[in-house]
Scaffold this active site. Structure first.
Site, PDB file in Angstrom:
ATOM      1  N   ASP A  82      18.136  14.958  68.649  1.00 35.96           N
ATOM      2  CA  ASP A  82      18.568  15.882  69.703  1.00 35.96           C
ATOM      3  C   ASP A  82      17.518  15.942  70.813  1.00 35.96           C
ATOM      4  OD1 ASP A  82      16.650  17.280  68.328  1.00 35.96           O
ATOM      5  OD2 ASP A  82      17.796  19.134  68.161  1.00 35.96           O
ATOM      6  N   SER A  83      16.414  15.206  70.646  1.00 34.54           N
ATOM      7  CA  SER A  83      15.472  15.010  71.750  1.00 34.54           C
ATOM      8  C   SER A  83      16.152  14.304  72.913  1.00 34.54           C
ATOM      9  CB  SER A  83      14.252  14.205  71.282  1.00 34.54           C
ATOM     10  OG  SER A  83      14.649  13.002  70.672  1.00 34.54           O
ATOM     11  N   ASP A 139      21.148  13.575  64.528  1.00 35.40           N
ATOM     12  CA  ASP A 139      20.811  15.008  64.449  1.00 35.40           C
ATOM     13  C   ASP A 139      22.056  15.857  64.664  1.00 35.40           C
ATOM     14  OD1 ASP A 139      18.121  15.305  63.936  1.00 35.40           O
ATOM     15  OD2 ASP A 139      17.525  15.386  66.042  1.00 35.40           O
ATOM     16  N   LYS A 176      20.796  14.635  60.121  1.00 32.89           N
ATOM     17  CA  LYS A 176      19.530  15.374  60.001  1.00 32.89           C
ATOM     18  C   LYS A 176      19.695  16.717  60.704  1.00 32.89           C
ATOM     19  CE  LYS A 176      15.579  14.356  62.607  1.00 32.89           C
ATOM     20  NZ  LYS A 176      15.383  15.645  63.316  1.00 32.89           N
ATOM     21  N   GLU A 202      17.364  20.795  61.005  1.00 32.55           N
ATOM     22  CA  GLU A 202      16.032  21.373  60.826  1.00 32.55           C
ATOM     23  C   GLU A 202      16.025  22.569  59.885  1.00 32.55           C
ATOM     24  OE1 GLU A 202      14.572  22.309  64.739  1.00 32.55           O
ATOM     25  OE2 GLU A 202      14.702  20.220  65.417  1.00 32.55           O
ATOM     26  N   GLU A 248       6.949  17.090  61.116  1.00 29.85           N
ATOM     27  CA  GLU A 248       6.516  17.009  62.521  1.00 29.85           C
ATOM     28  C   GLU A 248       5.310  17.910  62.771  1.00 29.85           C
ATOM     29  OE1 GLU A 248       9.619  17.274  65.449  1.00 29.85           O
ATOM     30  OE2 GLU A 248       8.181  17.374  67.104  1.00 29.85           O
TER      31      GLU A 248
HETATM   32  O1  KIV Z   1      15.084  14.715  67.943  1.00 34.14           O
HETATM   33  C1  KIV Z   1      14.110  14.003  67.645  1.00 34.14           C
HETATM   34  O2  KIV Z   1      13.719  13.081  68.364  1.00 34.14           O
HETATM   35  C2  KIV Z   1      13.415  14.284  66.388  1.00 34.14           C
HETATM   36  C3  KIV Z   1      12.102  13.594  66.183  1.00 34.14           C
HETATM   37  C4  KIV Z   1      11.052  14.323  66.921  1.00 34.14           C
HETATM   38  C5  KIV Z   1      11.791  13.439  64.759  1.00 34.14           C
HETATM   39  O3  KIV Z   1      13.871  15.056  65.613  1.00 34.14           O
END
Ligand code: KIV
Length: 264
Positions: free
Chosen positions: A43-44, A82, A112, A114, A181
């Protein structure tokens, strides 16, 4: 094609797992061909590709086309997508529905999201639905406001015990791996040693079972990268140099030449 059992085997034989983020077709294809083990449609993409101030505003509907492009480009790497903020916290049912939607519409192979003990019921429901799950602990960007900013995790009395309890809860709920992280290296190393499933570190030192980086940080796009990342290439400079050469040659009449022209 990489599968979840390969990552457990890699941990057992001490082979490091490599993961990079990817958000589009050509980038995913390049990383897949380079031999990256896992691609993360993180989600980055909210802050790195869409220009948001954080990952928080991103929606599931916005993420799906990016994840689909990455999955379509990938032949060997394992694609993890994510779930964005607000699409899994409410209940196990919400997490399963969002995960199924992402899996069906994108072709990603795993999900994934959090958190640790607080979302363990969601993780169990997702893995019970037959969906591979990767955890994310330590600094969790979706909770940046609650954590008081981008703070290094694992420091202070009890921090290791808390992190370990979260990691064990994810393992118990069926996670196949967990991202750590911005966790201080000795704590990340101890958590890694205590788990059967692999840890994948980002700013968590050299003793995790694998490493993940946001690709723009790792390949030199943008004018800032976190101190835990290394620039393995200068893609941003190559792009602006290439675009400047294009402008120069079009304006100066050097492009297109006869080589690039259909005569008849
Ligand atoms: O969204 C992302 O890029 C991440 C990484 C920082 C592991 O979750």
């Amino acid at each position: 094609m990489k599968r979840i059992h390969h990552f457990k085997e890699m941990k057992a034989r001490g082979e490091k797992i490599t993961m990079l983020t990817a958000y589009d077709f050509p980038t995913a294809r390049a990383f897949d061909e380079a031999g990256v083990d896992m691609l993360l449609v993180g989600d980055s993409l909210g802050d790195n590709m869409l220009g948001y101030d954080s990952t928080v505003p991103l929606t599931l509907d916005e993420m799906i086309p990016f994840a689909r492009a990455v999955a379509k480009a990938t032949k060997n790497a394992f694609v993890v997508a994510d779930l964005p903020f607000g699409t899994y916290e409410v209940s196990p049912e919400q997490a399963v529905e969002s995960s199924i939607r992402m899996m069906k519409l994108s072709g990603a192979q795993a999900i994934k999201f959090e958190g640790g003990r607080r979302i363990a019921r969601q993780v169990k429901a997702v893995t019970d639905a037959g969906i591979p799950f990767c955890g994310h602990l330590g600094f969790t960007p979706q909770s940046e406001n609650a954590l008081g900013g981008r703070r290094i995790q694992g420091r202070g009395d009890g921090a290791y015990d808390e992190l370990l309890a979260d990691a064990l809860a994810l393992q118990e709920a069926g996670a196949f791996a967990v991202v750590l992280e911005m966790v201080i290296a000795p704590v990340a190393a101890k958590v890694t040693a205590a788990l059967d499933i692999p840890t994948i570190g980002i700013g968590a030192g050299a003793d995790t079972d694998g490493q993940v980086l946001v690709w723009l940080d790792a390949l030199g796009v943008g004018d800032w990268h976190p101190s835990f990342s290394r620039q393995f290439a200068q893609v941003g400079t190559a792009m602006s140099d290439g675009a400047a050469a294009y402008v120069r040659d079009v304006k100066g009449g050097a492009f297109p030449s006869s080589d690039h022209t259909f005569d008849e």
